[in-house]
Scaffold this active site. Structure first.
Site, mmCIF file in Angstrom:
data_model
loop_
_atom_site.group_PDB
_atom_site.id
_atom_site.type_symbol
_atom_site.label_atom_id
_atom_site.label_comp_id
_atom_site.label_asym_id
_atom_site.label_seq_id
_atom_site.Cartn_x
_atom_site.Cartn_y
_atom_site.Cartn_z
ATOM 1 N N SER A 285 2.553 -46.409 81.838
ATOM 2 C CA SER A 285 3.183 -45.133 81.486
ATOM 3 C C SER A 285 3.525 -45.068 79.991
ATOM 4 O O SER A 285 2.616 -45.114 79.154
ATOM 5 C CB SER A 285 4.418 -44.906 82.365
ATOM 6 O OG SER A 285 4.843 -43.568 82.295
ATOM 7 N N ASP B 12 -0.248 -37.943 90.416
ATOM 8 C CA ASP B 12 0.752 -38.327 89.424
ATOM 9 C C ASP B 12 1.671 -37.154 89.126
ATOM 10 O O ASP B 12 1.226 -36.107 88.649
ATOM 11 C CB ASP B 12 0.074 -38.800 88.132
ATOM 12 C CG ASP B 12 0.955 -39.726 87.310
ATOM 13 O OD1 ASP B 12 2.174 -39.445 87.220
ATOM 14 O OD2 ASP B 12 0.445 -40.724 86.775
ATOM 15 N N HIS C 294 2.433 -42.369 90.667
ATOM 16 C CA HIS C 294 2.487 -42.836 89.283
ATOM 17 C C HIS C 294 2.519 -44.351 89.125
ATOM 18 O O HIS C 294 1.751 -44.922 88.336
ATOM 19 C CB HIS C 294 3.725 -42.224 88.613
ATOM 20 C CG HIS C 294 3.874 -42.569 87.166
ATOM 21 N ND1 HIS C 294 2.945 -42.207 86.208
ATOM 22 C CD2 HIS C 294 4.855 -43.241 86.497
ATOM 23 C CE1 HIS C 294 3.352 -42.632 85.022
ATOM 24 N NE2 HIS C 294 4.496 -43.263 85.179
#
Length: 259
Positions: free
Chosen positions: A89, A206, A236
């Site tokens: 991320s 996501d 995610h």
């Protein structure tokens, strides 16, 4: 903050860079698995996260992240074994920007749902106010809006996330503006990304980052060894999903082919 977990039978070293709001402690199972597979692991908490000193959810400049990761890389390189980087991320975004700014000759890079765009942006009014407050009151904080049910489908992982006192739930105006700038630079200057074997693993469902932005960035890459795997139906945090073992093995196959 640098932490090192040494393997008794080292074949390589891997730097783990966590995402926004979290900390390295959420990767304990991954660290243990990598140690058992012959990896020294180097990680830590990013500025403003976990147990680091200073204002939580705040940076003065994105360079603070870049410098931190570069220090972690140098720690890994000191072992004189092949070095890999794993960034999740925001950690993926930091990895991209660090490789664009610093000379880090690693064997390979794994980007997990990299933050190259957001699933949901602030309203235009909020964006405008943020740009004004960026200079007037850069330490002003706002909630991130990240929810456990948006990052994983795994009930146990959700429960641990909700109970984790080290999770950062508020960030500053300056932090957001620095993140937005880093995402923009990553897209506009993608040609500066070095020719390093890169695996992008993107969650198919996501609700944190924009998967289309990930694809756009990947398609602009001018490197000789690249691969993108979109995991249909996964949320995610790919390595906190019920299918995490399959994701881990896929990642390990990529790594094993490149040392």
């Amino acid at each position: 903050m640098i932490k090192t977990w040494k393997s008794e039978t080292p074949l390589a070293a891997i730097v783990i860079i966590h995402g926004a709001g979290e900390h390295h402690g959420r990767y304990e199972w991954l660290i243990e698995r990598l140690n058992n597979q012959g990896f020294h692991v180097i990680s830590g908490d990013l500025p403003g996260h976990g147990r680091t000193r200073g204002k939580r959810g705040h940076i003065d400049s994105f360079d603070q992240y870049i410098d931190t990761v570069y220090a972690w890389y140098k720690e890994a390189a000191a072992f004189d074994v092949p070095v890999f980087i794993f960034g999740h991320s925001m950690g993926g975004l930091i990895t991209i920007r660090a490789l664009m700014e610093k000379y880090m000759p690693v064997q390979g890079v794994i980007l997990s749902s990299p933050c190259l765009g957001l699933y949901e942006y602030p309203s235009k009014a909020a964006e405008l106010a943020g740009k004004m407050m960026h200079r007037l009151a850069p330490s002003l904080r706002a909630k991130t809006g990240l929810r456990a049910e948006a990052v994983t489908r795994d009930e146990e992982a959700r429960s641990l996330y909700e109970q984790d006192e080290l999770i950062v739930s508020k960030v500053t105006v300056r932090w957001y503006q620095e993140m937005a700038k880093a995402m923009k630079i990553s897209h506009l200057q993608s040609d500066r990304y070095p020719d390093i074997p890169t695996l992008v693993m993107q969650a198919g469902e996501d609700y944190v980052v924009d998967s289309f932005s990930t694809h756009r960035w990947f398609n602009r890459l001018e490197i000789s060894d690249r691969a993108l795997k979109e995991w249909k139906g996964l949320y995610h945090e790919l390595l906190n999903e019920p299918e995490r073992e399959e994701v881990f093995q896929f990642m390990m196959h990529f790594i094993s082919q490149r040392w």
